[in-house]
Design a protein around this motif. Structure first.
Motif, short mmCIF file in Angstrom:
data_model
loop_
_atom_site.label_atom_id
_atom_site.label_comp_id
_atom_site.label_asym_id
_atom_site.label_seq_id
_atom_site.Cartn_x
_atom_site.Cartn_y
_atom_site.Cartn_z
N ARG A 387 30.52 45.10 28.00
CA ARG A 387 30.43 45.02 29.46
C ARG A 387 30.00 43.62 29.91
N ALA A 388 28.93 43.12 29.24
CA ALA A 388 28.41 41.81 29.63
C ALA A 388 29.42 40.69 29.37
N LYS A 389 30.22 40.84 28.29
CA LYS A 389 31.14 39.77 27.92
C LYS A 389 32.46 39.85 28.68
N GLU A 390 33.00 41.06 28.85
CA GLU A 390 34.36 41.17 29.37
C GLU A 390 34.44 41.59 30.83
N ILE A 391 33.46 42.39 31.32
CA ILE A 391 33.60 42.97 32.66
C ILE A 391 32.74 42.26 33.70
N THR A 392 31.43 42.05 33.39
CA THR A 392 30.53 41.45 34.37
C THR A 392 31.03 40.10 34.87
N PRO A 393 31.45 39.17 34.00
CA PRO A 393 31.96 37.88 34.52
C PRO A 393 33.19 38.07 35.42
N ARG A 394 34.06 39.01 35.05
CA ARG A 394 35.25 39.22 35.87
C ARG A 394 34.88 39.86 37.22
N GLU A 395 33.91 40.75 37.21
CA GLU A 395 33.46 41.33 38.49
C GLU A 395 32.86 40.26 39.39
N LYS A 396 32.08 39.36 38.83
CA LYS A 396 31.52 38.25 39.61
C LYS A 396 32.64 37.37 40.14
N ALA A 397 33.62 37.06 39.27
CA ALA A 397 34.75 36.24 39.71
C ALA A 397 35.54 36.96 40.79
N LEU A 398 35.66 38.31 40.67
CA LEU A 398 36.38 39.08 41.68
C LEU A 398 35.66 39.00 43.03
N ALA A 399 34.32 39.13 43.01
CA ALA A 399 33.56 39.03 44.26
C ALA A 399 33.72 37.64 44.87
N GLN A 400 33.69 36.61 44.05
CA GLN A 400 33.86 35.26 44.57
C GLN A 400 35.26 35.07 45.14
N ALA A 401 36.27 35.63 44.47
CA ALA A 401 37.63 35.52 44.97
C ALA A 401 37.77 36.25 46.31
N ALA A 402 37.17 37.45 46.42
CA ALA A 402 37.23 38.19 47.68
C ALA A 402 36.55 37.42 48.80
N ALA A 403 35.37 36.83 48.48
CA ALA A 403 34.67 36.03 49.49
C ALA A 403 35.49 34.82 49.91
N ALA A 404 36.09 34.16 48.92
CA ALA A 404 36.92 32.99 49.24
C ALA A 404 38.12 33.39 50.08
N GLU A 405 38.72 34.55 49.76
CA GLU A 405 39.86 35.01 50.56
C GLU A 405 39.42 35.35 51.99
N THR A 406 38.28 36.01 52.11
CA THR A 406 37.77 36.35 53.44
C THR A 406 37.51 35.10 54.27
N GLU A 407 36.87 34.12 53.64
CA GLU A 407 36.59 32.87 54.37
C GLU A 407 37.89 32.18 54.78
N ALA A 408 38.87 32.16 53.87
CA ALA A 408 40.15 31.51 54.19
C ALA A 408 40.84 32.24 55.33
N ARG A 409 40.81 33.57 55.30
CA ARG A 409 41.46 34.31 56.38
C ARG A 409 40.69 34.16 57.69
N ALA A 410 39.36 34.04 57.62
CA ALA A 410 38.59 33.78 58.84
C ALA A 410 38.96 32.43 59.44
N ARG A 411 39.06 31.42 58.57
CA ARG A 411 39.50 30.10 59.05
C ARG A 411 40.90 30.19 59.64
N LEU A 412 41.77 30.96 58.97
CA LEU A 412 43.13 31.12 59.47
C LEU A 412 43.12 31.79 60.85
#
Length: 609
Positions: A387-412
């Motif tokens: 979990r720590a090696k394969e899932i947790t980093p990807r979940e963190k990256a997923l949250a960051q990607a969602a936040a980045a997408e939200t910010e980009a769409r807000a700017r849009l």
């Protein structure tokens, strides 16, 4: 021209009996002193018409069951009967039989009784945003109350309602000018709001450093690509997480199986430990039986009583070890004892063997449990590490990607809003120009209409001023030099002073009240646009003049003016103790006092307060 409205009779129902006074005359004087009930009768007459501001005296509240006022109008003779219990007025046309029931203070938006009385007078019950025409606001022009005669004009009526009532009754309410004025204000207000919105939109655009449409297109394209990139990244990470969660699920199942194995091994070890207890007990019993058999096999060597060694006696045959007497059965008993000892030893050996076997089994269970615990910990650690090696980093990256997408769409969205602002600013500029033009046109239209309306108002005030001066100055020519009606408020000014400034001079205030009411009567029958009935009820208007020769002089002068104003085309009801000039035409006088009250059948034990 105003409608006909003449008081004919007023009656009171006391203990089921009706009685009252006749009022039909062009000049009706109720020559009444203190305690005769003059004010009581006056207040009750208008209460029967639906007035709510008059105060009924105890003689009405405590004794009367109903009050009835009879009037003659253009539509016939009407009887208005006020039921003091239900607070409802029944209007009955004696000529046609038509009737109408109205509450004095209705609920649920129903028309009150006072509105019907206004219709009988020919006065519309107007409602405007500025104020309303009500029975109370009209009464201040038709009824001079005793307690108000020496005070400021118009009493406690709301100023907004009074102004609208004066405009309607004096025929100067220009609805077209009022409509144009309202439209002008609305147009100016809309223009102001539009210009304010335009200014704020321009200020907000300045905060964005005035981006051009091309700049906004580029920003929109950039933010759209960024949002799409992060959306793709988010979908990729979501798929990867879904795969690894499947692997993690299998490992978590293995860890769960390991935990179950630990539980099973623990249960087996516990059962083995619990099985040792009876074996220990069986071994102890076998050991004790063997010891007893050994003792029995060795024979008795000590006295069972004193525990001393038995003496070694001799005799023929086997001797008893205890008593040393010949014992032929000794070999048989000894053989039985030896056999018992052999069996006890065998049982002890068997119990010892069973105990060792069970101890070995318990030890194996403990070892199995320890091994299972180790394997379970290994599997759990393996799943957590995955979990720590394969899932947790990807979940963190997923949250960051969602936040980045939200910010980009807000700017849009912001860029799109700025695009809308550019369009809106253009529309606001066009709208502001058209509204400004419309506001100017409305202002010009209103100015033209207002000019005509103000001229009509000034002309009406001029005519009223002439009537007012002709009535008031003869009442006190030595005290009053000028008397005019202000065009703006239709309030009187005497010697260039307002009624409030005249408050210290009660005599002039009383005369001004009387003259103003007579002016309303004279205007009603001489000015075509005035919407007032030619009727006045004056209750003790001269009480504020004071006593002595000066008061008598002013009262006599005012009475002469009242008598001269009366005529066949009008009605004046005057409640006063003074005597009118004998030459007055159309005068009907009745004298009243405390022993001859206006309510003829009132019970003397309840007097007017």
């Amino acid at each position: 021209m105003p409608g006909t409205f003449v008081f004919l009779k007023e009656e009171f129902q006391i203990d089921g009996v009706w009685g009252g006074i006749d009022l039909d005359a062009s000049l009706r004087q109720l020559r009444a002193g203190i305690g005769s009930g003059g004010s009581t009768a006056s207040e009750a007459a208008f209460a029967a018409l639906g007035a709510t501001t008059v105060e009924l005296s105890p003689v009405i509240v405590e004794q009367c069951e109903a009050v009835r006022t009879v009037v003659r109008t253009d539509t016939g003779v009407w009887t208005a009967t006020l039921d003091l219990t239900s607070r409802e007025v029944i209007f009955l046309n004696e000529d046609t039989g038509e009737f109408e029931t109205r509450a004095v203070r209705p609920e649920a938006g129903e028309e009150p009784a006072g509105s019907f009385s206004l219709e009988l007078m020919g006065i519309p019950p107007v409602e405007t945003p500025r104020g309303n025409v009500t029975i109370e606001s009209v009464l201040v022009l038709l009824y001079l109350q005793q307690h108000q005669a020496g005070r400021e004009l118009f009493g406690s009526v709301k100023n907004q309602d009074l102004q609208v009532t004066l405009e309607v009754c004096f025929g100067v309410l220009d609805e077209e000018a009022a409509r144009l004025k309202a439209e002008t204000k609305a147009a100016a207000s809309k223009e102001t709001r539009t210009k304010t919105a335009l200014r704020k939109a321009i200020e907000q655009r300045l905060e964005y450093e005035l981006p051009t449409p091309f700049d906004l297109d580029m920003q929109q394209e950039t933010y759209a690509k960024t949002a799409d990139h992060w959306a793709d990244e988010r979908l990729y990470l979501a798929d990867a997480i879904s795969h690894h969660r499947g692997v993690l699920t299998l490992r978590e199942k293995e860890a769960a199986a390991g935990r179950k194995t630990v539980a099973d091994a623990g249960g087996a070890a516990d059962r083995a430990q619990r099985a040792l207890a009876p074996v220990y007990e069986r071994r102890a019993l076998a050991n004790r039986a063997q010891a007893e058999a050994e003792v029995a096999a060795r024979g008795r060597t000590h006295c069972p009583d004193c525990e001393q060694l038995l003496r070694d006696l001799s005799g023929a045959g086997p001797l008893c070890p205890l008593c040393r007497q010949p014992d032929p059965g000794l070999p048989t008993r000894q053989a039985a004892r030896d056999e018992q000892l052999r069996k006890a030893k065998a049982a002890s050996v068997a119990a010892e063997k069973d105990l060792r076997d069970l101890q070995e089994a318990a030890q194996k269970g403990i070892e199995a449990r320890r091994k299972a615990e180790g394997e379970s910990e290994r599997l759990a650690g393996r799943a957590e590490a995955y979990r720590a090696k394969e899932i947790t980093p990807r979940e963190k990256a997923l949250a960051q990607a969602a936040a980045a997408e939200t910010e980009a769409r807000a700017r849009l969205a912001e860029v799109k809003d700025r695009r809308k602002e550019l369009v809106r600013i253009g529309e606001l500029e066009k709208l502001a120009g058209s509204l400004s033009k419309r506001a100017d046109e409305a202002a010009k239209e209103w100015a033209a209409a207002e000019g005509d309306s103000q001229e009509h108002r000034r002309q009406t005030a001029k005519w009223l001023s002439q009537i007012f001066a002709d009535l008031l100055i003869p009442m006190a020519p030595d005290k009053i030099r000028t008397a005019v009606i202000e065009p703006k408020t239709f309030a009187p000014k005497i010697n260039n002073r307002s009624m409030k400034q005249l408050a210290r001079s009660a005599g002039l205030v009383s005369l001004a009240h009387t003259a103003y009411h007579l002016m309303c009567l004279e205007a009603a029958r001489t000015m075509p646009l005035v919407r007032l009935p030619a009727t006045q009820w004056l209750d003790a208007p001269f009480d504020g003049l004071g006593g002595g020769p000066e008061g008598d002089r002013l009262a006599n002068a005012a009475l002469k003016v009242c008598a001269a104003t009366a005529g066949d085309d009008a009605q004046i009801i005057l409640t006063t103790p003074q005597v009118l000039p004998a030459s007055t035409t159309g005068l009907l006088v009745t004298e009243h006092e405390s022993t001859r009250p206006l309510i003829p059948h009132a019970r003397p034990e309840s007097e007017e307060s």
